[in-house]
Enzyme design. Structure first.
Site, PDB file in Angstrom:
ATOM      1  N   SER A   1       0.842  -1.382   0.246  1.00  0.00           N
ATOM      2  CA  SER A   1       0.257   0.293  -0.256  1.00  0.00           C
ATOM      3  C   SER A   1       1.430   1.223  -0.163  1.00  0.00           C
ATOM      4  O   SER A   1       1.959   1.351   0.387  1.00  0.00           O
ATOM      5  CB  SER A   1      -1.188   0.511   1.521  1.00  0.00           C
ATOM      6  OG  SER A   1      -1.654   1.148   1.528  1.00  0.00           O
TER       7      SER A   1
ATOM      8  N   TYR B   1      -2.269  -1.562  11.083  1.00  0.00           N
ATOM      9  CA  TYR B   1      -2.389  -2.062   9.868  1.00  0.00           C
ATOM     10  C   TYR B   1      -0.928  -1.207   8.791  1.00  0.00           C
ATOM     11  O   TYR B   1      -0.760  -2.517   7.603  1.00  0.00           O
ATOM     12  CB  TYR B   1      -3.401  -1.551   8.898  1.00  0.00           C
ATOM     13  CG  TYR B   1      -3.763  -1.311   7.711  1.00  0.00           C
ATOM     14  CD1 TYR B   1      -4.693  -3.024   7.211  1.00  0.00           C
ATOM     15  CD2 TYR B   1      -3.418  -0.428   6.742  1.00  0.00           C
ATOM     16  CE1 TYR B   1      -4.532  -2.940   6.235  1.00  0.00           C
ATOM     17  CE2 TYR B   1      -3.337  -0.834   4.955  1.00  0.00           C
ATOM     18  CZ  TYR B   1      -3.789  -2.074   5.246  1.00  0.00           C
ATOM     19  OH  TYR B   1      -3.887  -2.209   3.226  1.00  0.00           O
TER      20      TYR B   1
ATOM     21  N   LYS C   1       1.867  -3.639   6.938  1.00  0.00           N
ATOM     22  CA  LYS C   1       2.171  -3.691   5.334  1.00  0.00           C
ATOM     23  C   LYS C   1       3.874  -3.577   5.015  1.00  0.00           C
ATOM     24  O   LYS C   1       4.091  -4.062   4.222  1.00  0.00           O
ATOM     25  CB  LYS C   1       1.788  -2.276   4.229  1.00  0.00           C
ATOM     26  CG  LYS C   1       0.254  -2.438   4.331  1.00  0.00           C
ATOM     27  CD  LYS C   1       0.500  -3.714   3.196  1.00  0.00           C
ATOM     28  CE  LYS C   1      -1.955  -4.018   3.119  1.00  0.00           C
ATOM     29  NZ  LYS C   1      -1.844  -5.641   2.277  1.00  0.00           N
TER      30      LYS C   1
HETATM   31  P1  NAD Z   1     -11.040  -6.867   1.285  1.00  0.00           P
HETATM   32  O1  NAD Z   1     -11.279  -7.111   2.299  1.00  0.00           O
HETATM   33  O2  NAD Z   1     -12.440  -7.148  -0.216  1.00  0.00           O
HETATM   34  O3  NAD Z   1     -10.877  -8.264   1.154  1.00  0.00           O
HETATM   35  C1  NAD Z   1     -10.006  -8.979   1.329  1.00  0.00           C
HETATM   36  C2  NAD Z   1     -10.265 -10.614   1.491  1.00  0.00           C
HETATM   37  O4  NAD Z   1      -9.068 -11.927   2.340  1.00  0.00           O
HETATM   38  C3  NAD Z   1     -11.186 -10.792   1.561  1.00  0.00           C
HETATM   39  O5  NAD Z   1     -12.193 -11.544   1.280  1.00  0.00           O
HETATM   40  C4  NAD Z   1     -11.375 -11.262   3.861  1.00  0.00           C
HETATM   41  O6  NAD Z   1     -12.345 -12.292   4.055  1.00  0.00           O
HETATM   42  C5  NAD Z   1     -10.467 -11.875   3.053  1.00  0.00           C
HETATM   43  N1  NAD Z   1      -9.615 -13.220   4.122  1.00  0.00           N
HETATM   44  C6  NAD Z   1      -8.859 -11.642   5.027  1.00  0.00           C
HETATM   45  N2  NAD Z   1      -8.204 -12.141   5.829  1.00  0.00           N
HETATM   46  C7  NAD Z   1      -7.772 -13.297   5.463  1.00  0.00           C
HETATM   47  C8  NAD Z   1      -7.559 -14.784   6.326  1.00  0.00           C
HETATM   48  N3  NAD Z   1      -6.427 -14.578   7.814  1.00  0.00           N
HETATM   49  N4  NAD Z   1      -7.483 -16.048   5.348  1.00  0.00           N
HETATM   50  C9  NAD Z   1      -7.903 -15.848   3.815  1.00  0.00           C
HETATM   51  N5  NAD Z   1      -9.101 -15.091   3.889  1.00  0.00           N
HETATM   52  C10 NAD Z   1      -8.646 -13.976   4.359  1.00  0.00           C
HETATM   53  O7  NAD Z   1     -10.002  -6.578   0.908  1.00  0.00           O
HETATM   54  P2  NAD Z   1      -9.402  -5.823  -0.480  1.00  0.00           P
HETATM   55  O8  NAD Z   1      -9.775  -4.049  -0.482  1.00  0.00           O
HETATM   56  O9  NAD Z   1      -9.716  -6.882  -1.281  1.00  0.00           O
HETATM   57  O10 NAD Z   1      -8.280  -5.531  -0.391  1.00  0.00           O
HETATM   58  C11 NAD Z   1      -7.335  -6.593  -0.614  1.00  0.00           C
HETATM   59  C12 NAD Z   1      -5.816  -6.362   0.063  1.00  0.00           C
HETATM   60  O11 NAD Z   1      -5.306  -5.070  -0.616  1.00  0.00           O
HETATM   61  C13 NAD Z   1      -6.163  -6.656   1.176  1.00  0.00           C
HETATM   62  O12 NAD Z   1      -4.131  -7.335   1.586  1.00  0.00           O
HETATM   63  C14 NAD Z   1      -5.362  -5.082   1.641  1.00  0.00           C
HETATM   64  O13 NAD Z   1      -5.170  -4.787   2.782  1.00  0.00           O
HETATM   65  C15 NAD Z   1      -4.439  -4.655   0.097  1.00  0.00           C
HETATM   66  N6  NAD Z   1      -5.013  -3.142  -0.198  1.00  0.00           N
HETATM   67  C16 NAD Z   1      -6.653  -2.622  -0.498  1.00  0.00           C
HETATM   68  C17 NAD Z   1      -6.176  -1.382  -0.078  1.00  0.00           C
HETATM   69  C18 NAD Z   1      -7.256  -1.485  -0.866  1.00  0.00           C
HETATM   70  O14 NAD Z   1      -7.789   0.755  -0.513  1.00  0.00           O
HETATM   71  N7  NAD Z   1      -8.675  -1.268  -0.435  1.00  0.00           N
HETATM   72  C19 NAD Z   1      -5.167  -0.837  -1.123  1.00  0.00           C
HETATM   73  C20 NAD Z   1      -3.716  -0.811  -0.693  1.00  0.00           C
HETATM   74  C21 NAD Z   1      -3.511  -2.227   0.097  1.00  0.00           C
HETATM   75  C1  WQD Z   2     -10.015   9.575   0.925  1.00  0.00           C
HETATM   76  C2  WQD Z   2      -9.861  10.890   0.648  1.00  0.00           C
HETATM   77  C3  WQD Z   2     -10.092  11.491   3.197  1.00  0.00           C
HETATM   78  C4  WQD Z   2     -14.254   9.623   3.438  1.00  0.00           C
HETATM   79  C5  WQD Z   2      -6.951   4.388   3.692  1.00  0.00           C
HETATM   80  C6  WQD Z   2      -6.102   4.056   4.139  1.00  0.00           C
HETATM   81  C7  WQD Z   2      -5.266   3.451   3.629  1.00  0.00           C
HETATM   82  C8  WQD Z   2      -5.423   2.992   2.256  1.00  0.00           C
HETATM   83  C9  WQD Z   2      -6.660   2.766   1.506  1.00  0.00           C
HETATM   84  C10 WQD Z   2      -4.883   0.147   2.033  1.00  0.00           C
HETATM   85  C11 WQD Z   2      -9.126  11.219   2.485  1.00  0.00           C
HETATM   86  C12 WQD Z   2     -11.298  11.677   2.822  1.00  0.00           C
HETATM   87  C13 WQD Z   2     -13.006   9.740   3.277  1.00  0.00           C
HETATM   88  C14 WQD Z   2     -14.889  10.788   4.190  1.00  0.00           C
HETATM   89  C15 WQD Z   2     -13.901  11.847   3.055  1.00  0.00           C
HETATM   90  N1  WQD Z   2      -5.551   1.524   2.924  1.00  0.00           N
HETATM   91  N2  WQD Z   2     -13.003  11.230   2.460  1.00  0.00           N
HETATM   92  N3  WQD Z   2     -14.918  12.277   3.537  1.00  0.00           N
HETATM   93  O1  WQD Z   2      -7.787   7.849   3.531  1.00  0.00           O
HETATM   94  O2  WQD Z   2      -6.487   7.954   2.026  1.00  0.00           O
HETATM   95  O3  WQD Z   2      -6.386   5.459   3.233  1.00  0.00           O
HETATM   96  O4  WQD Z   2      -7.876   3.064   2.592  1.00  0.00           O
HETATM   97  O5  WQD Z   2      -3.664  -0.071   2.788  1.00  0.00           O
HETATM   98  O6  WQD Z   2      -4.027   2.703   3.914  1.00  0.00           O
HETATM   99  O7  WQD Z   2      -5.496   4.813   5.554  1.00  0.00           O
HETATM  100  O8  WQD Z   2      -8.751   6.105   1.859  1.00  0.00           O
HETATM  101  O9  WQD Z   2     -11.052   6.306   0.715  1.00  0.00           O
HETATM  102  O10 WQD Z   2     -10.799   7.290   3.620  1.00  0.00           O
HETATM  103  O11 WQD Z   2     -10.004   8.570   1.930  1.00  0.00           O
HETATM  104  O12 WQD Z   2     -13.327  13.511   2.976  1.00  0.00           O
HETATM  105  O13 WQD Z   2     -16.642  10.118   4.565  1.00  0.00           O
HETATM  106  O14 WQD Z   2     -11.080  10.556   1.328  1.00  0.00           O
HETATM  107  O15 WQD Z   2     -10.615  12.435   4.343  1.00  0.00           O
HETATM  108  O16 WQD Z   2      -8.750  12.618   2.150  1.00  0.00           O
HETATM  109  P1  WQD Z   2      -7.324   7.402   1.986  1.00  0.00           P
HETATM  110  P2  WQD Z   2      -9.819   6.789   1.534  1.00  0.00           P
END
Ligand code: NAD
Ligand code: WQD
Length: 341
Positions: free
Chosen positions: A126, A151, A155
């Protein structure tokens, strides 16, 4: 013979979209998920889009014996490891849950890869590892900052575990993809993001407000040092993001990695403000999103966007879906979920 990829967390938001793109690219897919943050039906969505047989195993990656059963049952040479808990706020309240789930699951996967002779892994990292960078946009050489949440720390720790493991065992190849802010849904509106409870992320909150489920979107801060005062992020379409996983697997399968551990920024290279995103959503959908400006959200960073030069060149990958299409797809998915026309 077709290559097969194990997708952990494959019932989740990014995992389902990646499964679709893997199948489109000719891979077979096996999905493992414990359904802690997803539903079995999500995999049906992938089956419907692709018409493919997709084995699904409800297994917790923290349970090494159960996961070993999956490694024994199917033959695959690559893993995409999405399985993790991802709510930043919850990780502050329940740090041990996050350290256990996110770290143990990766360690189990890596140990099993070694034990069973599986070579390639893509890890979901991330842009949170960069914190608030001093210089923008961030390249892969931009230093990581100390994590501000458990969290985010998982990562960083997982990246290091992957780096050290790949360095120690020459037969193992790993690629960490540092996602910026994934948004949107598949154009079919058959899969998308399924936030539980009140969404913490911006786009699900926008679409739920547009659907009348939430009365008003709070914009967290308009006094940042940005063009309109609201915070800036690099919003990456989930289908573009999914395609980045396919090229990462292709790279390792094709023996194109330059070293055993590599990491790439996966963003668009363009920052957008919260206000810009809301206005674009309204313009594209013709639906008003009631909103008000409130104070900054604790822990938020002001602005970040990616330099994607390295990923574009090395992976031959580029985000292409226009933001208008991405936001329209998020709205189509919300309407699909709510049974709206
Ligand atoms: P998500 O929660 O939709 O998907 C994650 C999936 O993993 C879920 O279906 C959950 O049930 C499953 N899971 C969790 N723990 C588990 C375990 N121990 N064993 C088996 N399954 C398990 O989330 P996502 O948005 O699809 O994110 C996927 C990956 O990407 C995660 O590692 C997340 O940290 C990373 N990521 C997400 C974002 C974002 O904003 N969505 C940003 C950066 C990184
Ligand atoms: C985006 C922008 C908020 C909601 C988070 C995690 C990060 C990553 C992605 C996994 C920000 C603003 C949001 C609302 C708002 N995940 N906002 N009103 O904060 O960039 O990142 O998710 O790794 O680790 O921290 O994403 O979608 O929460 O927010 O104004 O109701 O929208 O303040 O500027 P963010 P977000």
């Amino acid at each position: 013979m077709k290559e097969c990829v194990l997708v952990t967390g494959g019932a989740g938001y990014i995992g389902t979209h990646t499964a679709v793109e893997l199948i489109a690219a000719g891979y077979d897919v096996v999905v493992v998920d414990n359904l802690s943050n997803s539903e079995r039906a999500a995999v049906d969505g992938v089956r419907e889009i692709t018409g493919a047989e997709i084995p699904f195993e409800q297994v917790d990656c923290d349970d090494k014996a159960a996961l070993a059963g999956v490694f024994d049952k199917y033959k695959f040479n690559s893993v995409i490891h999405f399985a993790a808990s991802k709510a930043v706020g919850e990780s502050v309240e329940k740090p041990l849950l996050y350290y256990r789930n996110n770290i143990l699951s990766l360690v189990n996967v890596l140990e099993l890869m070694r034990e069973k002779g599986v070579r390639n892994i893509v890890f979901s990292s991330s842009c949170t590892v960069y914190g608030q960078p001093e210089v923008l946009p961030v390249t892969e050489q931009t230093p990581r900052q100390p994590a501000t949440s458990p969290y985010g720390n998982t990562k960083q720790i997982c990246e290091d575990i992957l780096r050290d493991t790949a360095a120690a065992y020459g037969e193992l190849y790993g690629i960490a993809l540092r996602y910026f802010n994934p948004i949107g849904a598949h154009p079919s509106a058959l899969i998308g993001e399924l936030p539980k409870g009140v969404p913490g992320n911006l786009v699900p909150f926008i679409t739920q407000t547009a659907a009348g489920i939430r009365p008003c979107l709070s914009i967290f801060g308009d006094d940042y040092d940005t063009p309109d005062g609201s915070a800036v992020r690099d919003y990456i379409d989930v289908v573009d993001l999914a395609r980045a996983h396919v090229v990462a697997v292709d790279r390792m399968v094709g023996g194109k990695s330059r070293s055993n551990y590599e990491f790439f920024n996966v963003g668009t290279g363009r920052g957008r403000s919260v206000i810009e995103l809301v206005e674009t959503f309204e313009k594209v959908t013709g639906v008003e999103v009631p909103h008000k400006i409130v104070g900054r959200r604790a822990g938020d960073i002001e602005k970040i966007w990616a330099d994607t030069t390295f990923a574009n060149r090395e992976l031959g990958w580029k985000a292409t879906r226009p933001i208008e299409e991405t936001l329209a797809s998020a709205w189509a998915w919300e309407k699909h979920l709510r049974g709206m026309k």
